[in-house]
Design a protein around this motif. Structure first.
Motif, PDB file in Angstrom:
ATOM      1  N   ASP A 135       0.863  -1.174   0.000  1.00  0.00           N
ATOM      2  CA  ASP A 135       0.000   0.000   0.000  1.00  0.00           C
ATOM      3  C   ASP A 135       0.903   1.228   0.000  1.00  0.00           C
ATOM      4  O   ASP A 135       2.063   1.147   0.400  1.00  0.00           O
ATOM      5  N   TYR A 136       0.391   2.360  -0.463  1.00  0.00           N
ATOM      6  CA  TYR A 136       1.208   3.569  -0.481  1.00  0.00           C
ATOM      7  C   TYR A 136       0.332   4.805  -0.338  1.00  0.00           C
ATOM      8  O   TYR A 136      -0.871   4.760  -0.560  1.00  0.00           O
ATOM      9  N   PHE A 137       0.953   5.891   0.080  1.00  0.00           N
ATOM     10  CA  PHE A 137       0.280   7.180   0.190  1.00  0.00           C
ATOM     11  C   PHE A 137       1.350   8.256   0.051  1.00  0.00           C
ATOM     12  O   PHE A 137       2.545   7.954   0.075  1.00  0.00           O
ATOM     13  N   THR A 138       0.929   9.522  -0.098  1.00  0.00           N
ATOM     14  CA  THR A 138       1.913  10.586  -0.317  1.00  0.00           C
ATOM     15  C   THR A 138       2.395  11.189   0.993  1.00  0.00           C
ATOM     16  O   THR A 138       3.580  11.167   1.292  1.00  0.00           O
ATOM     17  N   PHE A 139       1.467  11.744   1.801  1.00  0.00           N
ATOM     18  CA  PHE A 139       1.882  12.428   3.029  1.00  0.00           C
ATOM     19  C   PHE A 139       1.026  12.001   4.197  1.00  0.00           C
ATOM     20  O   PHE A 139      -0.110  11.589   4.034  1.00  0.00           O
ATOM     21  N   SER A 140       1.571  12.154   5.380  1.00  0.00           N
ATOM     22  CA  SER A 140       0.827  11.929   6.610  1.00  0.00           C
ATOM     23  C   SER A 140       1.301  12.987   7.595  1.00  0.00           C
ATOM     24  O   SER A 140       2.488  13.319   7.602  1.00  0.00           O
ATOM     25  N   PRO A 141       0.399  13.518   8.440  1.00  0.00           N
ATOM     26  CA  PRO A 141       0.841  14.525   9.397  1.00  0.00           C
ATOM     27  C   PRO A 141       1.932  13.987  10.325  1.00  0.00           C
ATOM     28  O   PRO A 141       2.802  14.721  10.763  1.00  0.00           O
ATOM     29  N   SER A 142       1.897  12.698  10.605  1.00  0.00           N
ATOM     30  CA  SER A 142       2.921  12.115  11.468  1.00  0.00           C
ATOM     31  C   SER A 142       3.182  10.685  11.034  1.00  0.00           C
ATOM     32  O   SER A 142       2.252   9.939  10.754  1.00  0.00           O
ATOM     33  N   ILE A 143       4.454  10.326  10.997  1.00  0.00           N
ATOM     34  CA  ILE A 143       4.760   8.939  10.654  1.00  0.00           C
ATOM     35  C   ILE A 143       4.739   8.062  11.898  1.00  0.00           C
ATOM     36  O   ILE A 143       4.882   6.852  11.808  1.00  0.00           O
ATOM     37  N   ALA A 144       4.524   8.688  13.067  1.00  0.00           N
ATOM     38  CA  ALA A 144       4.616   7.931  14.328  1.00  0.00           C
ATOM     39  C   ALA A 144       3.674   6.728  14.348  1.00  0.00           C
ATOM     40  O   ALA A 144       4.051   5.643  14.791  1.00  0.00           O
TER      41      ALA A 144
END
Length: 172
Positions: free
Chosen positions: A65-74
Protein backbone atom coordinates in the motif's frame (compact mmCIF):
# COMPACT_ATOMS: atom_id res chain seq x y z
CA UNK A 1 -5.18 -15.57 5.45
CA UNK A 2 -5.30 -17.60 8.64
CA UNK A 3 -3.65 -16.46 11.84
CA UNK A 4 -0.30 -15.65 10.28
CA UNK A 5 1.25 -12.71 12.05
CA UNK A 6 1.48 -9.57 9.96
CA UNK A 7 4.97 -8.10 9.77
CA UNK A 8 4.92 -4.68 8.17
CA UNK A 9 7.74 -2.78 6.51
CA UNK A 10 7.18 0.97 6.48
CA UNK A 11 9.06 3.04 3.89
CA UNK A 12 9.27 6.82 4.28
CA UNK A 13 10.81 9.52 2.09
CA UNK A 14 9.58 12.36 4.33
CA UNK A 15 8.50 15.48 2.44
CA UNK A 16 11.06 14.99 -0.31
CA UNK A 17 10.98 13.36 -3.69
CA UNK A 18 13.07 10.18 -3.58
CA UNK A 19 11.80 8.08 -6.47
CA UNK A 20 15.01 6.02 -6.49
CA UNK A 21 14.08 4.65 -3.05
CA UNK A 22 10.45 3.97 -3.99
CA UNK A 23 11.58 2.24 -7.20
CA UNK A 24 14.12 0.15 -5.27
CA UNK A 25 11.49 -0.96 -2.75
CA UNK A 26 9.12 -1.76 -5.62
CA UNK A 27 11.70 -3.99 -7.33
CA UNK A 28 11.21 -7.74 -7.32
CA UNK A 29 14.68 -8.20 -5.74
CA UNK A 30 13.78 -6.11 -2.67
CA UNK A 31 10.28 -7.60 -2.37
CA UNK A 32 11.77 -11.08 -2.60
CA UNK A 33 14.33 -10.25 0.11
CA UNK A 34 11.56 -8.92 2.38
CA UNK A 35 9.46 -12.05 1.85
CA UNK A 36 12.44 -14.26 2.65
CA UNK A 37 12.89 -12.34 5.93
CA UNK A 38 9.26 -13.05 6.81
CA UNK A 39 7.70 -9.65 6.16
CA UNK A 40 4.09 -9.65 4.96
CA UNK A 41 3.14 -6.02 4.29
CA UNK A 42 4.82 -3.06 2.66
CA UNK A 43 3.54 0.48 3.30
CA UNK A 44 5.27 3.20 1.28
CA UNK A 45 5.05 6.90 2.06
CA UNK A 46 6.16 8.35 -1.28
CA UNK A 47 6.23 12.09 -0.55
CA UNK A 48 6.55 14.32 -3.60
CA UNK A 49 7.69 11.47 -5.81
CA UNK A 50 6.05 10.73 -9.15
CA UNK A 51 6.93 7.04 -9.35
CA UNK A 52 3.91 4.99 -8.30
CA UNK A 53 4.71 1.54 -6.88
CA UNK A 54 2.69 -1.49 -7.91
CA UNK A 55 0.18 -2.63 -5.32
CA UNK A 56 0.33 -6.29 -6.25
CA UNK A 57 3.47 -8.29 -5.74
CA UNK A 58 4.33 -10.95 -8.28
CA UNK A 59 3.20 -13.88 -6.16
CA UNK A 60 0.63 -11.89 -4.23
CA UNK A 61 2.05 -12.62 -0.80
CA UNK A 62 3.46 -9.17 0.02
CA UNK A 63 0.59 -6.75 0.60
CA UNK A 64 1.60 -3.33 -0.76
CA UNK A 65 0.00 0.00 0.00
CA UNK A 66 1.21 3.57 -0.48
CA UNK A 67 0.28 7.18 0.19
CA UNK A 68 1.91 10.59 -0.32
CA UNK A 69 1.88 12.43 3.03
CA UNK A 70 0.83 11.93 6.61
CA UNK A 71 0.84 14.52 9.40
CA UNK A 72 2.92 12.12 11.47
CA UNK A 73 4.76 8.94 10.65
CA UNK A 74 4.62 7.93 14.33
CA UNK A 75 1.48 5.80 13.88
CA UNK A 76 3.05 3.92 11.00
CA UNK A 77 6.35 3.44 12.80
CA UNK A 78 4.54 2.11 15.88
CA UNK A 79 2.83 -0.69 13.93
CA UNK A 80 5.85 -1.79 11.99
CA UNK A 81 8.54 -4.48 12.13
CA UNK A 82 11.09 -2.65 9.97
CA UNK A 83 11.46 0.93 8.76
CA UNK A 84 13.22 1.82 5.51
CA UNK A 85 13.80 5.57 5.53
CA UNK A 86 15.42 8.38 3.62
CA UNK A 87 18.36 9.89 5.49
CA UNK A 88 16.47 12.82 7.02
CA UNK A 89 17.48 13.26 10.65
CA UNK A 90 13.85 13.68 11.78
CA UNK A 91 12.81 10.32 10.34
CA UNK A 92 15.98 8.64 11.60
CA UNK A 93 15.70 9.82 15.20
CA UNK A 94 11.93 9.33 15.41
CA UNK A 95 12.40 5.70 14.37
CA UNK A 96 15.43 5.10 16.62
CA UNK A 97 13.60 6.57 19.62
CA UNK A 98 10.80 4.09 19.05
CA UNK A 99 13.34 1.27 18.98
CA UNK A 100 12.35 -0.05 15.56
CA UNK A 101 14.89 -1.70 13.25
CA UNK A 102 15.89 0.81 10.59
CA UNK A 103 17.54 0.80 7.19
CA UNK A 104 18.49 4.29 6.06
CA UNK A 105 18.77 4.70 2.29
CA UNK A 106 20.99 7.59 1.26
CA UNK A 107 19.85 9.75 -1.64
CA UNK A 108 22.96 10.15 -3.75
CA UNK A 109 21.25 12.78 -5.91
CA UNK A 110 21.50 15.31 -3.09
CA UNK A 111 24.59 17.41 -3.65
CA UNK A 112 25.46 18.48 -0.13
CA UNK A 113 25.00 15.21 1.65
CA UNK A 114 25.46 15.63 5.39
CA UNK A 115 22.71 13.06 5.71
CA UNK A 116 24.91 10.24 4.46
CA UNK A 117 27.56 11.10 7.06
CA UNK A 118 24.96 10.98 9.85
CA UNK A 119 23.54 7.68 8.57
CA UNK A 120 26.99 6.13 8.17
CA UNK A 121 28.06 7.25 11.64
CA UNK A 122 24.90 5.75 13.21
CA UNK A 123 25.43 2.59 11.17
CA UNK A 124 29.02 2.36 12.41
CA UNK A 125 27.60 2.54 15.94
CA UNK A 126 25.24 -0.34 15.01
CA UNK A 127 22.04 1.67 15.60
CA UNK A 128 20.84 1.14 12.02
CA UNK A 129 21.74 -0.28 8.61
CA UNK A 130 22.80 2.05 5.82
CA UNK A 131 22.17 1.40 2.13
CA UNK A 132 21.98 3.04 -1.29
CA UNK A 133 18.95 2.46 -3.53
CA UNK A 134 20.95 -0.05 -5.59
CA UNK A 135 22.22 -1.98 -2.54
CA UNK A 136 18.93 -2.13 -0.64
CA UNK A 137 18.10 -5.72 -1.63
CA UNK A 138 21.53 -6.98 -0.56
CA UNK A 139 21.33 -5.03 2.70
CA UNK A 140 17.97 -6.62 3.54
CA UNK A 141 19.30 -10.10 2.75
CA UNK A 142 22.41 -9.61 4.89
CA UNK A 143 20.97 -7.66 7.82
CA UNK A 144 20.77 -9.29 11.20
CA UNK A 145 18.33 -7.25 13.25
CA UNK A 146 19.67 -8.84 16.43
CA UNK A 147 23.06 -7.20 15.74
CA UNK A 148 21.62 -3.71 16.22
CA UNK A 149 22.30 -1.73 19.40
CA UNK A 150 19.38 0.24 20.83
CA UNK A 151 19.77 3.97 20.47
CA UNK A 152 19.47 5.65 23.87
CA UNK A 153 18.26 9.23 23.56
CA UNK A 154 19.50 11.59 26.21
CA UNK A 155 23.22 11.15 25.79
CA UNK A 156 23.71 14.20 23.61
CA UNK A 157 27.51 14.21 23.69
CA UNK A 158 28.07 11.84 20.72
CA UNK A 159 25.54 13.77 18.65
CA UNK A 160 27.00 17.13 19.62
CA UNK A 161 30.47 15.85 18.71
CA UNK A 162 29.09 14.67 15.36
CA UNK A 163 27.41 18.01 14.62
CA UNK A 164 30.56 19.90 15.61
CA UNK A 165 32.53 17.68 13.25
CA UNK A 166 30.13 18.50 10.38
CA UNK A 167 30.40 22.22 11.14
CA UNK A 168 34.18 22.03 11.33
CA UNK A 169 34.51 22.86 15.03
CA UNK A 170 37.37 21.22 16.94
CA UNK A 171 36.64 18.49 19.50
CA UNK A 172 36.65 19.57 23.14
Amino acid sequence: MGNRERRTVFVTVGTTCFDALVKAVDSSQVKEALLQKGYTDLVIQMGRGTYVPSKVSRDGTLQVDYFTFSPSIADYVRDTSLVISHAGSGSIFETLRRGEPLIVVVNEDLMDNHQSELAEELAARKHLFCARPQTLGDTIQRMGIDTLTPYVPGDAKPVVTLINKFLGFPDD
